[in-house]
Design an enzyme around this catalytic site. Structure first.
Site, short mmCIF file in Angstrom:
data_model
loop_
_atom_site.label_atom_id
_atom_site.label_comp_id
_atom_site.label_asym_id
_atom_site.label_seq_id
_atom_site.Cartn_x
_atom_site.Cartn_y
_atom_site.Cartn_z
N HIS A 206 0.99 -1.43 -0.05
CA HIS A 206 -0.06 0.04 0.04
C HIS A 206 0.92 1.16 0.25
O HIS A 206 2.06 1.15 0.51
CB HIS A 206 -0.75 -0.01 1.33
CG HIS A 206 -1.86 1.06 1.52
ND1 HIS A 206 -1.64 2.27 1.86
CD2 HIS A 206 -3.29 0.86 1.29
CE1 HIS A 206 -2.78 2.88 1.83
NE2 HIS A 206 -3.79 2.06 1.54
N CYS B 98 -4.63 2.43 -3.66
CA CYS B 98 -3.37 2.95 -3.12
C CYS B 98 -2.30 1.99 -3.25
O CYS B 98 -1.52 1.67 -2.51
CB CYS B 98 -3.62 3.14 -1.58
SG CYS B 98 -4.91 4.63 -1.28
N LYS C 150 -10.27 -0.42 10.53
CA LYS C 150 -10.41 -1.70 9.66
C LYS C 150 -10.63 -3.00 10.55
O LYS C 150 -11.06 -4.07 9.93
CB LYS C 150 -9.23 -1.88 8.92
CG LYS C 150 -8.84 -0.94 7.81
CD LYS C 150 -7.46 -1.41 6.86
CE LYS C 150 -7.20 -0.18 6.24
NZ LYS C 150 -8.14 0.20 5.29
N GLN D 45 -4.52 -5.06 6.68
CA GLN D 45 -5.42 -6.25 6.29
C GLN D 45 -5.59 -7.61 7.04
O GLN D 45 -6.43 -8.15 7.09
CB GLN D 45 -5.31 -6.50 4.92
CG GLN D 45 -5.55 -5.28 3.80
CD GLN D 45 -6.89 -4.81 4.00
OE1 GLN D 45 -7.93 -5.35 3.95
NE2 GLN D 45 -6.95 -3.57 3.74
N ASP E 25 3.03 -4.84 7.68
CA ASP E 25 1.89 -3.98 7.86
C ASP E 25 0.70 -4.90 7.84
O ASP E 25 0.32 -5.42 6.98
CB ASP E 25 1.82 -3.22 6.12
CG ASP E 25 0.56 -2.41 6.04
OD1 ASP E 25 -0.42 -2.72 6.60
OD2 ASP E 25 0.31 -1.81 4.97
N1 PLP Z 1 -1.72 -1.00 4.42
C1 PLP Z 1 -2.67 -1.41 3.98
C2 PLP Z 1 -2.39 -3.03 3.60
C3 PLP Z 1 -3.82 -1.13 3.94
O1 PLP Z 1 -4.86 -1.88 3.42
C4 PLP Z 1 -4.51 0.32 4.48
C5 PLP Z 1 -5.83 0.83 4.22
O2 PLP Z 1 -6.29 0.57 3.18
C6 PLP Z 1 -3.22 0.92 4.82
C7 PLP Z 1 -1.86 0.27 4.91
C8 PLP Z 1 -3.48 2.33 5.53
O3 PLP Z 1 -4.46 2.30 6.57
P1 PLP Z 1 -4.87 3.72 7.23
O4 PLP Z 1 -5.50 4.63 6.21
O5 PLP Z 1 -6.21 3.26 8.20
O6 PLP Z 1 -3.83 4.22 7.82
#
Ligand code: PLP
Length: 409
Positions: free
Chosen positions: A122, A366, A225, A202, A199
């Protein structure tokens, strides 16, 4: 324990809320999951009964608020099986957590040091490292993806080296749904003395995580999430690393002493929590995590994977469809992305929402480097949570078939 999707779903007020148009079929939990009633109530109850600032006041409300906030930290530590709550830093979300590590762990890096990412990341696990690259002259390397949308871990040995300081990868791709074999990542990083950041945005919503068993060094996820409130997230890091890292932001409550001659820092985790934190959101998240920890995840994952299989089969039958990611159900979660030949994902998503009430995500998610490597501008994505049922999948597949007919007519 067992799992009953109908009674699980009944805990979420959004599904009983009046809605214009067709009934809601929410298949966008990868973007933000819905929140159960008792989490909303815990959040509101905190502000109704114990609203005050934390870590500073001595009156009874301040003490109650501090206790509630620290109780939430304990819940996060339990959820991740962290050795100590000192290792839990509340952030604004996954993005905030990764930026913290890029800034503070990155401050310990020198020109020419390397950070290894993957093409599946992401943007929140790419751009903070690019900012660090501009500041400190580090080198970014990228693990490519396999044809079925996983990290190509056979390439790891050639990509890590004596200058690798960190391998920063996703636990589960928000585009392909593939779960990463972190054991191989940890082994390759350990061989060169590098640390591993995961990260978990998900993965964390799909059951407790054991950071000690995984053997990683940093783990990040977002509250919204994981069925919790917005504006709160978690960074777990090993205490010796967090101790060695300089603060990310300066301000109240992250200091030991301040003078114009110089300041010193509070011990972790306070060193990384400058200013008033998101208190009620932390309380809500703690409630959500304790509740998630008590669910029967083997039954839930079986339920989600059965629905995932239905989506994969149904989408594969649509003319001109292309699924990004594993075609099967092994080592994956319920995130399915697909392109439909000649159709823009936004057109498909808008139509399926308008005609069948299905909430999907359309676009690059993203993850533009991944999209570019696949020669696409975007995909349609369905992402599941335990409240989804066969009715949601029926609506999705009927809606997609109708949209394809209409848009290609
Ligand atoms: N990393 C992953 C794999 C994501 O799916 C997302 C959000 O869609 C993020 C990071 C970013 O999360 P946040 O916008 O809650 O900081």
């Amino acid at each position: 324990m067992s799992f009953d999707p109908a009674s699980f779903r009944a805990q979420f007020p959004i599904f009983a809320a009046p809605t214009p148009g067709p009934a809601l079929h929410y298949l966008d939990s990868g973007a933000s999951a819905q929140t159960p009633r008792h989490v909303i109530e815990a959040f509101a109850h905190h502000d109704a009964t114990a609203r005050a600032n934390v870590k500073r006041g001595v009156h009874r409300l301040a003490e109650a608020a501090t206790e509630a906030y620290e109780t939430a930290r304990l819940a996060a530590a339990r959820y991740l099986n962290a050795p100590s709550p000192r290792e839990i830093v509340f952030t604004g979300g996954t993005t905030g957590a990764i930026n913290l590590v890029a800034s503070s762990f990155g401050a310990l890096m020198a020109k020419g040091d390397e950070v290894l990412l993957s093409v599946l990341e992401h943007h929140s696990n790419i751009v903070p490292w690019q900012l660090l690259q501009a500041r400190r002259g580090i080198v970014l390397k990228v693990i490519p993806a396999t044809v079925d949308g996983r990290l190509d871990l056979d390439r790891l040995d050639g990509l890590v080296g004596p200058r690798t300081r960190l391998v920063a990868v996703t636990h589960c791709s928000n585009v392909t749904g593939a779960l990463t074999d972190l054991g191989r990542v940890v082994a390759a990083a350990a061989a060169v003395g590098a640390k591993v950041l995961v990260d978990g945005a998900q993965r964390a919503p799909h059951g407790p995580v054991d950071v000690q068993a995984l053997g990683v060094d940093f783990y990040a996820f977002s509250g919204h999430k994981a069925f919790g409130p917005n504006g709160i997230g978690v960074l777990w890091g090993r205490a010796p690393l967090l101790d060695a890292m300089p603060p990310f932001m300066g301000g109240g409550e992250m200091i030991s002493h301040v003078s114009f001659a110089g300041s010193s820092w509070a011990p972790i985790p306070n060193k990384f929590e400058a200013g008033t934190p998101p208190i009620a959101p932390a309380v809500g998240l703690g409630t959500a995590l304790d509740w998630l920890a008590g669910l029967d995840w083997s039954a839930i994952l079986a339920h989600e994977l059965r629905l995932t299989g239905r989506i994969l089969d149904g989408v594969a039958r649509l003319p001109g469809s292309r699924i990004l990611g594993p075609a099967g159900l092994q080592q994956r979660l319920g995130v399915v992305s697909f392109a439909l030949d000649g159709l823009h994902p936004h057109d498909v998503c808008q139509l399926v929402d308008a005609t069948h009430g299905v909430a999907l995500r359309g676009g690059h998610h993203c993850a533009q480097p991944l999209m570019e490597s696949c020669g696409l501008v975007g995909t349609v994505r369905a992402s599941l949570a335990p409240y989804n049922d066969d009715g949601d999948i029926d609506a999705l597949l009927d809606g997609l078939a109708a949209a394809v007919r209409q848009l290609r007519a």
